[in-house]
Design an enzyme around this catalytic site. Structure first.
Site, PDB file in Angstrom:
ATOM      1  NE  ARG A 188       3.912  -7.208  10.628  1.00 44.64           N
ATOM      2  CZ  ARG A 188       3.420  -6.638  10.088  1.00 44.64           C
ATOM      3  NH1 ARG A 188       1.889  -7.207  11.210  1.00 44.64           N
ATOM      4  NH2 ARG A 188       3.780  -5.856   9.797  1.00 44.64           N
ATOM      5  CD  GLU A 240      -2.778  -1.213   2.727  1.00 47.64           C
ATOM      6  OE1 GLU A 240      -3.894  -0.372   3.494  1.00 47.64           O
ATOM      7  OE2 GLU A 240      -2.086  -1.831   3.476  1.00 47.64           O
ATOM      8  CE  LYS A 257       2.732   0.293   4.840  1.00 45.73           C
ATOM      9  NZ  LYS A 257       2.184   0.697   3.644  1.00 45.73           N
TER      10      LYS A 257
END
Length: 558
Positions: free
Chosen positions: A261, A36, A271
Protein backbone atom coordinates in the site's frame (compact mmCIF):
# COMPACT_ATOMS: atom_id res chain seq x y z
CA UNK A 1 -0.17 -1.59 -24.45
CA UNK A 2 1.59 1.62 -23.49
CA UNK A 3 5.18 1.08 -22.41
CA UNK A 4 5.92 2.80 -19.10
CA UNK A 5 8.36 2.35 -16.25
CA UNK A 6 5.56 0.58 -14.41
CA UNK A 7 5.25 -1.96 -17.23
CA UNK A 8 8.89 -2.94 -16.76
CA UNK A 9 8.96 -3.13 -12.96
CA UNK A 10 5.44 -4.20 -12.00
CA UNK A 11 5.46 -7.78 -10.70
CA UNK A 12 1.66 -7.88 -10.98
CA UNK A 13 1.92 -7.39 -14.73
CA UNK A 14 4.40 -10.23 -14.91
CA UNK A 15 1.94 -12.56 -13.19
CA UNK A 16 -0.88 -11.50 -15.49
CA UNK A 17 1.23 -11.97 -18.61
CA UNK A 18 2.18 -15.47 -17.44
CA UNK A 19 -1.50 -16.24 -16.85
CA UNK A 20 -2.44 -14.99 -20.30
CA UNK A 21 0.35 -17.08 -21.88
CA UNK A 22 -0.87 -20.22 -20.08
CA UNK A 23 -4.56 -19.45 -20.89
CA UNK A 24 -5.41 -19.34 -17.20
CA UNK A 25 -8.90 -17.85 -16.84
CA UNK A 26 -9.21 -18.39 -20.59
CA UNK A 27 -6.78 -15.53 -21.17
CA UNK A 28 -9.20 -13.07 -19.54
CA UNK A 29 -8.21 -10.12 -17.35
CA UNK A 30 -10.98 -8.82 -15.11
CA UNK A 31 -10.13 -6.54 -12.17
CA UNK A 32 -12.12 -4.52 -9.68
CA UNK A 33 -11.86 -1.75 -7.10
CA UNK A 34 -13.90 -2.71 -4.00
CA UNK A 35 -14.07 0.19 -1.50
CA UNK A 36 -16.06 0.10 1.71
CA UNK A 37 -18.36 3.17 1.69
CA UNK A 38 -17.45 4.24 5.22
CA UNK A 39 -15.47 7.38 4.32
CA UNK A 40 -13.90 9.29 1.47
CA UNK A 41 -11.21 7.85 -0.78
CA UNK A 42 -7.63 9.02 -0.19
CA UNK A 43 -4.44 9.14 -2.25
CA UNK A 44 -3.64 5.56 -1.27
CA UNK A 45 -6.83 4.38 -2.94
CA UNK A 46 -5.83 6.13 -6.15
CA UNK A 47 -2.91 3.71 -6.46
CA UNK A 48 -5.29 0.74 -6.33
CA UNK A 49 -7.83 2.36 -8.67
CA UNK A 50 -5.28 3.24 -11.32
CA UNK A 51 -3.54 -0.12 -11.04
CA UNK A 52 -6.75 -2.12 -11.48
CA UNK A 53 -8.18 0.09 -14.21
CA UNK A 54 -4.84 0.32 -16.03
CA UNK A 55 -4.31 -3.43 -16.06
CA UNK A 56 -7.78 -4.03 -17.46
CA UNK A 57 -7.27 -1.40 -20.16
CA UNK A 58 -3.78 -2.52 -21.15
CA UNK A 59 -4.74 -6.18 -21.48
CA UNK A 60 -8.10 -5.65 -23.16
CA UNK A 61 -10.01 -6.72 -20.06
CA UNK A 62 -12.75 -5.39 -17.80
CA UNK A 63 -12.77 -3.28 -14.66
CA UNK A 64 -15.55 -3.26 -12.05
CA UNK A 65 -16.39 -0.75 -9.35
CA UNK A 66 -17.96 -2.59 -6.43
CA UNK A 67 -18.92 -1.32 -3.01
CA UNK A 68 -18.29 -3.84 -0.23
CA UNK A 69 -21.19 -2.42 1.76
CA UNK A 70 -21.47 -4.96 4.58
CA UNK A 71 -21.51 -2.67 7.63
CA UNK A 72 -24.56 -0.36 7.76
CA UNK A 73 -23.42 1.21 11.06
CA UNK A 74 -20.61 3.10 9.29
CA UNK A 75 -21.80 3.40 5.69
CA UNK A 76 -23.67 6.28 4.10
CA UNK A 77 -25.05 7.11 0.68
CA UNK A 78 -22.99 10.32 0.78
CA UNK A 79 -19.82 8.21 0.87
CA UNK A 80 -21.04 6.11 -2.06
CA UNK A 81 -21.73 9.25 -4.11
CA UNK A 82 -18.34 10.76 -3.21
CA UNK A 83 -16.47 7.57 -4.15
CA UNK A 84 -18.20 7.35 -7.53
CA UNK A 85 -17.26 10.96 -8.22
CA UNK A 86 -13.63 10.35 -7.20
CA UNK A 87 -13.17 7.22 -9.31
CA UNK A 88 -14.75 8.94 -12.30
CA UNK A 89 -12.52 12.01 -11.74
CA UNK A 90 -9.41 9.84 -11.89
CA UNK A 91 -10.57 8.61 -15.28
CA UNK A 92 -11.21 4.95 -14.38
CA UNK A 93 -13.98 3.47 -16.51
CA UNK A 94 -16.20 0.72 -15.09
CA UNK A 95 -18.64 1.14 -18.01
CA UNK A 96 -21.91 -0.49 -16.83
CA UNK A 97 -20.29 -2.61 -14.14
CA UNK A 98 -21.19 -0.81 -10.92
CA UNK A 99 -21.96 -3.41 -8.27
CA UNK A 100 -22.56 -3.75 -4.54
CA UNK A 101 -21.89 -6.61 -2.16
CA UNK A 102 -25.45 -6.01 -0.98
CA UNK A 103 -26.56 -7.16 -4.46
CA UNK A 104 -25.35 -10.60 -3.38
CA UNK A 105 -26.81 -10.79 0.15
CA UNK A 106 -29.34 -13.48 -0.79
CA UNK A 107 -26.72 -15.60 -2.53
CA UNK A 108 -24.31 -15.21 0.38
CA UNK A 109 -27.06 -16.31 2.75
CA UNK A 110 -27.77 -19.40 0.66
CA UNK A 111 -24.06 -20.27 0.60
CA UNK A 112 -23.94 -19.88 4.38
CA UNK A 113 -26.82 -22.32 4.66
CA UNK A 114 -24.89 -24.70 2.39
CA UNK A 115 -21.90 -24.63 4.75
CA UNK A 116 -24.16 -25.21 7.76
CA UNK A 117 -25.73 -28.24 6.08
CA UNK A 118 -22.24 -29.61 5.35
CA UNK A 119 -21.21 -29.17 8.99
CA UNK A 120 -18.75 -26.38 8.11
CA UNK A 121 -20.50 -23.50 9.90
CA UNK A 122 -22.33 -23.13 13.20
CA UNK A 123 -24.28 -20.62 15.27
CA UNK A 124 -22.32 -19.46 18.31
CA UNK A 125 -23.81 -17.87 21.44
CA UNK A 126 -20.50 -16.62 22.83
CA UNK A 127 -20.21 -12.87 23.28
CA UNK A 128 -17.73 -10.88 21.21
CA UNK A 129 -15.43 -10.67 24.23
CA UNK A 130 -15.64 -14.42 24.81
CA UNK A 131 -14.92 -15.15 21.14
CA UNK A 132 -11.76 -13.05 21.39
CA UNK A 133 -10.76 -14.90 24.55
CA UNK A 134 -11.35 -18.33 22.99
CA UNK A 135 -9.46 -17.39 19.82
CA UNK A 136 -6.07 -17.52 21.51
CA UNK A 137 -2.99 -15.53 20.58
CA UNK A 138 -0.19 -15.57 18.04
CA UNK A 139 1.71 -17.98 20.30
CA UNK A 140 -1.20 -19.92 21.86
CA UNK A 141 -3.84 -21.93 19.99
CA UNK A 142 -7.51 -21.16 20.37
CA UNK A 143 -10.18 -23.23 22.12
CA UNK A 144 -13.33 -24.66 20.63
CA UNK A 145 -16.56 -22.87 21.47
CA UNK A 146 -18.96 -24.96 23.59
CA UNK A 147 -21.50 -24.40 20.79
CA UNK A 148 -19.19 -25.65 18.02
CA UNK A 149 -20.78 -29.11 17.80
CA UNK A 150 -24.39 -28.04 17.67
CA UNK A 151 -26.46 -30.32 15.44
CA UNK A 152 -26.93 -29.16 11.86
CA UNK A 153 -30.70 -28.93 12.28
CA UNK A 154 -30.35 -26.67 15.33
CA UNK A 155 -27.86 -24.43 13.48
CA UNK A 156 -30.20 -24.11 10.50
CA UNK A 157 -33.11 -23.23 12.76
CA UNK A 158 -31.14 -20.64 14.73
CA UNK A 159 -29.66 -19.06 11.62
CA UNK A 160 -33.10 -18.69 10.04
CA UNK A 161 -34.42 -17.14 13.24
CA UNK A 162 -31.43 -14.78 13.28
CA UNK A 163 -32.47 -13.62 9.82
CA UNK A 164 -36.09 -13.24 10.93
CA UNK A 165 -35.04 -10.78 13.64
CA UNK A 166 -35.87 -12.92 16.64
CA UNK A 167 -32.64 -12.22 18.55
CA UNK A 168 -31.07 -8.96 19.79
CA UNK A 169 -27.84 -7.48 18.46
CA UNK A 170 -24.71 -9.31 19.54
CA UNK A 171 -26.53 -12.30 21.00
CA UNK A 172 -25.47 -14.78 18.31
CA UNK A 173 -23.14 -15.05 15.33
CA UNK A 174 -22.55 -17.54 12.55
CA UNK A 175 -18.99 -18.88 12.43
CA UNK A 176 -17.11 -21.01 9.95
CA UNK A 177 -15.87 -24.31 11.39
CA UNK A 178 -12.22 -24.49 10.33
CA UNK A 179 -9.37 -24.98 12.83
CA UNK A 180 -9.05 -23.33 16.23
CA UNK A 181 -5.42 -24.46 16.48
CA UNK A 182 -4.35 -22.95 13.15
CA UNK A 183 -1.23 -20.79 13.19
CA UNK A 184 -3.22 -18.31 11.09
CA UNK A 185 -5.67 -16.62 13.46
CA UNK A 186 -7.94 -15.78 10.52
CA UNK A 187 -8.72 -19.51 10.21
CA UNK A 188 -9.76 -19.94 13.84
CA UNK A 189 -13.48 -20.22 13.17
CA UNK A 190 -13.99 -16.69 11.81
CA UNK A 191 -17.33 -14.96 12.21
CA UNK A 192 -19.39 -14.96 8.99
CA UNK A 193 -22.57 -13.14 10.13
CA UNK A 194 -23.53 -10.89 13.01
CA UNK A 195 -26.91 -9.57 14.11
CA UNK A 196 -27.39 -5.85 13.43
CA UNK A 197 -30.83 -4.29 13.54
CA UNK A 198 -29.62 -1.38 11.42
CA UNK A 199 -31.04 0.12 8.23
CA UNK A 200 -28.79 -0.34 5.22
CA UNK A 201 -28.30 2.52 2.69
CA UNK A 202 -29.47 0.25 -0.16
CA UNK A 203 -31.46 -2.65 1.33
CA UNK A 204 -33.24 -0.65 4.02
CA UNK A 205 -34.56 -2.85 6.85
CA UNK A 206 -34.77 -6.01 4.72
CA UNK A 207 -31.89 -7.60 6.64
CA UNK A 208 -31.01 -7.70 10.32
CA UNK A 209 -28.02 -10.00 9.85
CA UNK A 210 -25.06 -8.77 7.84
CA UNK A 211 -22.11 -10.68 6.36
CA UNK A 212 -18.65 -9.95 7.64
CA UNK A 213 -16.24 -8.42 5.15
CA UNK A 214 -14.09 -11.57 5.00
CA UNK A 215 -17.12 -13.69 4.16
CA UNK A 216 -18.54 -11.36 1.50
CA UNK A 217 -15.37 -10.17 -0.21
CA UNK A 218 -14.03 -13.29 -1.89
CA UNK A 219 -17.46 -14.60 -2.88
CA UNK A 220 -18.32 -11.23 -4.44
CA UNK A 221 -15.16 -11.50 -6.55
CA UNK A 222 -16.22 -15.00 -7.54
CA UNK A 223 -19.73 -13.93 -8.53
CA UNK A 224 -18.33 -11.17 -10.75
CA UNK A 225 -15.82 -13.45 -12.46
CA UNK A 226 -12.81 -11.44 -11.27
CA UNK A 227 -9.58 -13.01 -12.49
CA UNK A 228 -6.96 -11.09 -10.53
CA UNK A 229 -8.10 -9.88 -7.13
CA UNK A 230 -5.56 -7.22 -6.18
CA UNK A 231 -5.26 -6.42 -2.47
CA UNK A 232 -2.79 -4.61 -0.27
CA UNK A 233 -0.35 -6.58 1.87
CA UNK A 234 -2.42 -6.58 5.06
CA UNK A 235 -4.81 -9.00 3.33
CA UNK A 236 -2.09 -11.57 2.64
CA UNK A 237 -2.93 -13.47 5.84
CA UNK A 238 -6.61 -13.41 4.85
CA UNK A 239 -5.98 -15.16 1.52
CA UNK A 240 -6.07 -18.70 3.01
CA UNK A 241 -9.51 -17.89 4.43
CA UNK A 242 -10.81 -16.56 1.12
CA UNK A 243 -9.42 -19.68 -0.57
CA UNK A 244 -11.09 -21.95 2.00
CA UNK A 245 -14.50 -20.38 1.48
CA UNK A 246 -14.54 -20.68 -2.32
CA UNK A 247 -13.05 -24.17 -2.22
CA UNK A 248 -15.64 -25.43 0.29
CA UNK A 249 -18.44 -23.91 -1.77
CA UNK A 250 -17.01 -25.33 -4.99
CA UNK A 251 -17.38 -22.05 -6.87
CA UNK A 252 -15.21 -20.08 -9.29
CA UNK A 253 -11.85 -19.18 -7.72
CA UNK A 254 -10.22 -15.78 -8.46
CA UNK A 255 -6.49 -15.32 -7.85
CA UNK A 256 -5.57 -12.92 -5.07
CA UNK A 257 -2.34 -10.92 -5.47
CA UNK A 258 -1.04 -8.61 -2.74
CA UNK A 259 0.97 -5.44 -3.26
CA UNK A 260 2.38 -2.77 -0.96
CA UNK A 261 0.00 0.00 0.00
CA UNK A 262 1.02 3.63 -0.37
CA UNK A 263 2.52 5.19 2.76
CA UNK A 264 3.18 8.88 2.25
CA UNK A 265 5.39 10.96 4.54
CA UNK A 266 3.74 13.64 6.71
CA UNK A 267 0.39 12.06 5.84
CA UNK A 268 -2.18 9.87 7.58
CA UNK A 269 -4.34 7.53 5.50
CA UNK A 270 -6.35 5.56 8.02
CA UNK A 271 -10.03 6.22 7.30
CA UNK A 272 -10.77 5.74 10.99
CA UNK A 273 -8.27 8.48 11.92
CA UNK A 274 -9.38 10.74 9.07
CA UNK A 275 -12.96 10.41 10.27
CA UNK A 276 -11.83 11.44 13.75
CA UNK A 277 -10.06 14.51 12.36
CA UNK A 278 -13.35 15.51 10.76
CA UNK A 279 -15.55 14.71 13.76
CA UNK A 280 -13.21 16.50 16.19
CA UNK A 281 -13.21 19.65 14.03
CA UNK A 282 -9.46 19.56 13.46
CA UNK A 283 -10.19 19.90 9.75
CA UNK A 284 -13.15 21.39 7.94
CA UNK A 285 -14.67 18.22 6.52
CA UNK A 286 -13.41 15.36 4.37
CA UNK A 287 -12.62 17.78 1.54
CA UNK A 288 -10.49 20.14 3.63
CA UNK A 289 -7.50 20.77 1.31
CA UNK A 290 -5.10 19.64 4.05
CA UNK A 291 -6.62 16.15 4.00
CA UNK A 292 -5.17 13.39 1.78
CA UNK A 293 -8.58 12.56 0.31
CA UNK A 294 -9.15 12.78 -3.42
CA UNK A 295 -11.99 15.23 -2.80
CA UNK A 296 -9.58 17.45 -0.86
CA UNK A 297 -6.91 17.18 -3.54
CA UNK A 298 -9.43 18.06 -6.23
CA UNK A 299 -10.52 21.11 -4.23
CA UNK A 300 -6.89 22.08 -3.75
CA UNK A 301 -6.22 21.90 -7.49
CA UNK A 302 -4.45 18.57 -7.92
CA UNK A 303 -5.10 17.00 -11.33
CA UNK A 304 -5.82 13.40 -12.35
CA UNK A 305 -2.92 13.63 -14.80
CA UNK A 306 -0.51 14.42 -12.00
CA UNK A 307 -1.82 11.68 -9.73
CA UNK A 308 -1.42 9.19 -12.57
CA UNK A 309 2.14 10.40 -13.10
CA UNK A 310 2.83 10.02 -9.39
CA UNK A 311 1.47 6.47 -9.43
CA UNK A 312 3.80 5.60 -12.28
CA UNK A 313 6.73 7.19 -10.46
CA UNK A 314 6.28 5.12 -7.30
CA UNK A 315 5.47 1.90 -9.16
CA UNK A 316 4.08 -1.29 -7.61
CA UNK A 317 6.10 -3.48 -5.28
CA UNK A 318 5.77 -6.25 -2.72
CA UNK A 319 7.60 -4.39 0.05
CA UNK A 320 6.16 -1.63 2.23
CA UNK A 321 8.12 1.61 2.26
CA UNK A 322 7.66 5.32 2.93
CA UNK A 323 7.23 7.54 -0.13
CA UNK A 324 8.41 11.13 0.26
CA UNK A 325 5.49 13.51 -0.19
CA UNK A 326 7.89 15.69 -2.20
CA UNK A 327 7.44 13.16 -5.02
CA UNK A 328 3.73 13.88 -5.11
CA UNK A 329 4.39 17.62 -5.04
CA UNK A 330 6.88 17.21 -7.88
CA UNK A 331 4.29 15.42 -10.02
CA UNK A 332 1.70 18.13 -9.34
CA UNK A 333 4.19 20.92 -10.02
CA UNK A 334 5.43 19.25 -13.20
CA UNK A 335 1.91 18.93 -14.58
CA UNK A 336 0.76 22.43 -13.65
CA UNK A 337 3.94 24.02 -15.01
CA UNK A 338 2.96 22.71 -18.41
CA UNK A 339 -0.76 23.45 -18.33
CA UNK A 340 -1.38 26.42 -16.02
CA UNK A 341 -1.51 29.95 -17.48
CA UNK A 342 0.47 32.64 -15.67
CA UNK A 343 -1.05 35.53 -13.77
CA UNK A 344 -0.06 38.36 -11.42
CA UNK A 345 -1.27 38.24 -7.83
CA UNK A 346 0.09 40.35 -4.98
CA UNK A 347 -0.61 38.43 -1.79
CA UNK A 348 0.69 40.98 0.75
CA UNK A 349 0.21 44.32 -1.01
CA UNK A 350 2.44 47.36 -0.62
CA UNK A 351 1.34 50.46 -2.55
CA UNK A 352 3.78 52.06 -4.99
CA UNK A 353 3.12 55.54 -6.38
CA UNK A 354 4.94 56.43 -9.63
CA UNK A 355 5.42 60.18 -9.16
CA UNK A 356 6.46 60.95 -12.74
CA UNK A 357 3.52 59.10 -14.29
CA UNK A 358 0.24 60.95 -15.13
CA UNK A 359 -2.58 60.35 -12.66
CA UNK A 360 -5.23 59.68 -15.32
CA UNK A 361 -3.10 57.62 -17.71
CA UNK A 362 -3.67 53.90 -18.32
CA UNK A 363 -1.28 51.87 -20.44
CA UNK A 364 -1.90 48.30 -21.50
CA UNK A 365 0.90 45.77 -21.71
CA UNK A 366 0.48 42.55 -23.64
CA UNK A 367 1.98 39.65 -21.70
CA UNK A 368 2.11 35.94 -22.57
CA UNK A 369 -0.19 33.60 -20.68
CA UNK A 370 2.57 30.99 -20.77
CA UNK A 371 6.16 31.88 -21.68
CA UNK A 372 6.77 28.39 -23.07
CA UNK A 373 3.52 27.87 -24.96
CA UNK A 374 2.45 30.46 -27.51
CA UNK A 375 -0.81 28.56 -28.11
CA UNK A 376 -2.07 29.86 -24.76
CA UNK A 377 -2.08 33.37 -26.19
CA UNK A 378 -1.64 36.65 -24.37
CA UNK A 379 -3.49 38.94 -22.01
CA UNK A 380 -3.49 42.73 -21.61
CA UNK A 381 -2.58 44.17 -18.20
CA UNK A 382 -3.32 47.79 -17.23
CA UNK A 383 -0.50 49.96 -15.86
CA UNK A 384 -1.32 53.08 -13.83
CA UNK A 385 0.29 55.59 -11.51
CA UNK A 386 -0.56 53.57 -8.40
CA UNK A 387 0.45 49.93 -8.22
CA UNK A 388 0.79 47.12 -5.73
CA UNK A 389 3.91 45.03 -5.23
CA UNK A 390 4.66 42.34 -2.65
CA UNK A 391 5.65 43.79 0.70
CA UNK A 392 8.52 41.31 0.89
CA UNK A 393 9.88 42.75 -2.39
CA UNK A 394 10.97 45.92 -0.56
CA UNK A 395 13.64 46.29 2.11
CA UNK A 396 14.50 49.70 3.54
CA UNK A 397 17.89 48.54 4.78
CA UNK A 398 18.76 45.86 2.25
CA UNK A 399 20.94 42.93 3.06
CA UNK A 400 23.93 42.10 0.92
CA UNK A 401 22.96 40.62 -2.46
CA UNK A 402 19.39 41.86 -2.08
CA UNK A 403 18.24 42.59 -5.61
CA UNK A 404 14.67 43.69 -5.11
CA UNK A 405 13.41 47.19 -4.39
CA UNK A 406 15.12 49.43 -1.83
CA UNK A 407 15.79 53.18 -1.56
CA UNK A 408 17.80 54.31 -4.59
CA UNK A 409 17.84 50.84 -6.14
CA UNK A 410 16.39 50.20 -9.59
CA UNK A 411 14.27 47.15 -10.43
CA UNK A 412 12.24 45.95 -13.39
CA UNK A 413 8.46 45.71 -13.21
CA UNK A 414 7.82 42.60 -15.29
CA UNK A 415 6.87 43.53 -18.87
CA UNK A 416 6.47 47.25 -18.04
CA UNK A 417 9.16 49.72 -16.82
CA UNK A 418 12.26 50.11 -14.70
CA UNK A 419 11.53 51.99 -11.49
CA UNK A 420 13.65 53.45 -8.69
CA UNK A 421 12.46 54.06 -5.12
CA UNK A 422 12.87 57.69 -3.98
CA UNK A 423 10.78 57.95 -0.81
CA UNK A 424 9.44 55.70 1.93
CA UNK A 425 6.19 56.70 3.68
CA UNK A 426 5.34 55.39 7.14
CA UNK A 427 2.48 55.92 9.56
CA UNK A 428 2.80 57.36 13.06
CA UNK A 429 3.65 53.91 14.43
CA UNK A 430 6.51 53.49 12.01
CA UNK A 431 4.72 50.99 9.79
CA UNK A 432 5.46 51.09 6.09
CA UNK A 433 2.49 52.57 4.18
CA UNK A 434 3.64 53.25 0.61
CA UNK A 435 6.61 53.90 -1.62
CA UNK A 436 7.15 56.79 -4.00
CA UNK A 437 9.11 55.86 -7.08
CA UNK A 438 9.97 57.16 -10.55
CA UNK A 439 10.12 55.21 -13.74
CA UNK A 440 12.44 55.45 -16.69
CA UNK A 441 10.10 56.23 -19.63
CA UNK A 442 12.67 54.82 -22.06
CA UNK A 443 12.49 51.42 -20.34
CA UNK A 444 8.98 50.62 -21.59
CA UNK A 445 8.57 46.89 -22.10
CA UNK A 446 11.40 46.06 -19.76
CA UNK A 447 14.52 47.18 -21.64
CA UNK A 448 16.44 50.44 -22.20
CA UNK A 449 18.25 52.00 -25.18
CA UNK A 450 21.53 51.98 -23.27
CA UNK A 451 21.16 48.26 -22.63
CA UNK A 452 21.65 48.47 -18.86
CA UNK A 453 20.44 45.55 -16.83
CA UNK A 454 18.94 45.17 -13.39
CA UNK A 455 18.90 41.97 -11.38
CA UNK A 456 15.53 42.39 -9.71
CA UNK A 457 12.24 41.72 -11.51
CA UNK A 458 8.95 42.16 -9.65
CA UNK A 459 5.36 41.30 -10.46
CA UNK A 460 2.79 44.03 -9.92
CA UNK A 461 -0.90 44.91 -10.17
CA UNK A 462 -2.58 48.21 -11.03
CA UNK A 463 -4.28 49.50 -7.88
CA UNK A 464 -7.18 50.95 -9.86
CA UNK A 465 -7.90 47.65 -11.60
CA UNK A 466 -6.98 45.11 -8.93
CA UNK A 467 -9.50 42.53 -7.80
CA UNK A 468 -9.41 41.79 -4.08
CA UNK A 469 -9.47 38.16 -2.93
CA UNK A 470 -8.82 35.82 -0.04
CA UNK A 471 -5.87 33.50 -0.58
CA UNK A 472 -5.30 30.32 1.42
CA UNK A 473 -1.82 28.87 1.71
CA UNK A 474 -1.83 25.17 2.59
CA UNK A 475 0.99 23.12 4.05
CA UNK A 476 1.36 19.65 5.55
CA UNK A 477 -1.13 18.96 8.35
CA UNK A 478 1.54 17.30 10.48
CA UNK A 479 5.13 18.20 11.26
CA UNK A 480 6.54 14.67 11.64
CA UNK A 481 7.38 12.28 8.83
CA UNK A 482 5.33 9.39 10.23
CA UNK A 483 2.32 10.85 12.07
CA UNK A 484 0.80 7.38 12.41
CA UNK A 485 3.47 6.54 14.99
CA UNK A 486 2.32 9.36 17.30
CA UNK A 487 0.08 8.73 20.32
CA UNK A 488 -1.40 12.24 20.25
CA UNK A 489 -2.10 13.75 16.86
CA UNK A 490 -2.84 17.17 18.34
CA UNK A 491 0.76 17.38 19.55
CA UNK A 492 2.13 17.04 16.01
CA UNK A 493 -0.29 19.31 14.14
CA UNK A 494 1.37 21.95 12.00
CA UNK A 495 0.23 25.40 13.20
CA UNK A 496 1.02 26.73 9.72
CA UNK A 497 -0.95 24.10 7.83
CA UNK A 498 -3.36 26.87 6.79
CA UNK A 499 -2.46 30.53 6.45
CA UNK A 500 -5.28 32.80 5.30
CA UNK A 501 -4.33 36.03 3.53
CA UNK A 502 -7.10 38.60 3.26
CA UNK A 503 -6.80 41.57 0.93
CA UNK A 504 -4.68 39.96 -1.76
CA UNK A 505 -4.74 42.00 -4.99
CA UNK A 506 -5.10 40.14 -8.29
CA UNK A 507 -4.83 41.18 -11.91
CA UNK A 508 -8.33 42.05 -13.18
CA UNK A 509 -8.78 39.01 -15.43
CA UNK A 510 -8.71 36.69 -12.41
CA UNK A 511 -12.08 38.04 -11.33
CA UNK A 512 -13.54 35.72 -13.98
CA UNK A 513 -11.50 32.67 -12.94
CA UNK A 514 -13.52 29.47 -12.92
CA UNK A 515 -13.43 26.61 -10.45
CA UNK A 516 -11.04 23.89 -11.60
CA UNK A 517 -8.90 26.11 -13.83
CA UNK A 518 -5.35 26.35 -12.43
CA UNK A 519 -3.09 29.41 -12.54
CA UNK A 520 0.52 30.01 -11.75
CA UNK A 521 0.67 33.18 -9.67
CA UNK A 522 4.11 34.31 -10.76
CA UNK A 523 6.74 33.80 -8.07
CA UNK A 524 4.06 32.51 -5.67
CA UNK A 525 2.97 29.05 -6.74
CA UNK A 526 0.02 27.36 -8.38
CA UNK A 527 -3.49 28.33 -7.35
CA UNK A 528 -7.09 27.42 -8.05
CA UNK A 529 -10.46 28.94 -7.13
CA UNK A 530 -11.89 27.23 -4.05
CA UNK A 531 -14.87 25.14 -5.13
CA UNK A 532 -16.62 25.33 -1.77
CA UNK A 533 -16.28 28.82 -0.31
CA UNK A 534 -15.58 31.09 -3.27
CA UNK A 535 -18.40 33.32 -4.58
CA UNK A 536 -18.50 36.18 -7.11
CA UNK A 537 -18.69 38.57 -4.15
CA UNK A 538 -15.87 36.86 -2.21
CA UNK A 539 -13.26 35.28 -4.42
CA UNK A 540 -11.18 32.61 -2.64
CA UNK A 541 -8.05 31.02 -4.12
CA UNK A 542 -6.28 27.95 -2.74
CA UNK A 543 -2.60 27.36 -3.24
CA UNK A 544 -2.20 23.97 -4.84
CA UNK A 545 1.56 23.74 -4.53
CA UNK A 546 4.50 26.11 -4.23
CA UNK A 547 6.98 26.71 -7.04
CA UNK A 548 9.70 24.83 -5.16
CA UNK A 549 9.92 21.92 -2.75
CA UNK A 550 8.88 23.31 0.64
CA UNK A 551 9.02 19.99 2.48
CA UNK A 552 12.75 20.27 3.01
CA UNK A 553 12.00 23.27 5.21
CA UNK A 554 9.51 21.26 7.21
CA UNK A 555 12.02 18.48 7.73
CA UNK A 556 14.64 20.98 8.86
CA UNK A 557 12.30 22.14 11.63
CA UNK A 558 12.43 18.72 13.25
Amino acid sequence: MTETNETVSNFVRNIIEEDIASSKFGGRVHTRFPPEPNGYLHIGHSKAILLNDGLAEDYGGKFNLRFDDTNPTKEEQAYIDAIIEDVRWLGADWEDRLFYASDYFEQLYEWAVQLIKEGKAYVDDLSAEEIREYRGTLTEPGRNSPYRDRPVAENLDLFERMRDGEFPDGSRVLRAKIDMSSSNINLRDPVMYRILHEEHPRTGDRWCIYPMYDWAHGQSDSIEGITHSLCTLEFEDHRPLYDWFVEQLGIYHPQQIEFARLKLSYTLMSKRVLRKLVEDGIVDGWDDPRMPTLAAYRRRGYTPRAIRQFSEMIGVSKANSMVDVAMLEHAIRDDLNEHAPRAFAVLDPLKVVIDNYPEDKVEWFELPNHPGDESMGTRALPFTRELYIEREDFMEDPLRNYYRLSPGQEVRLYGAYYITCDEVVKDEDGNLVELHCRLDPESRGGSTPDGRRVKGTLHWVSAAHAHEAEVRLYDTLFVVEDPGASDDLREILNPESLVVLNGAMLEPGLAEAEVGNPYQFMRQGYFVVDSKDSTPERLVFNRTVSLRDTWAKVRNKQ
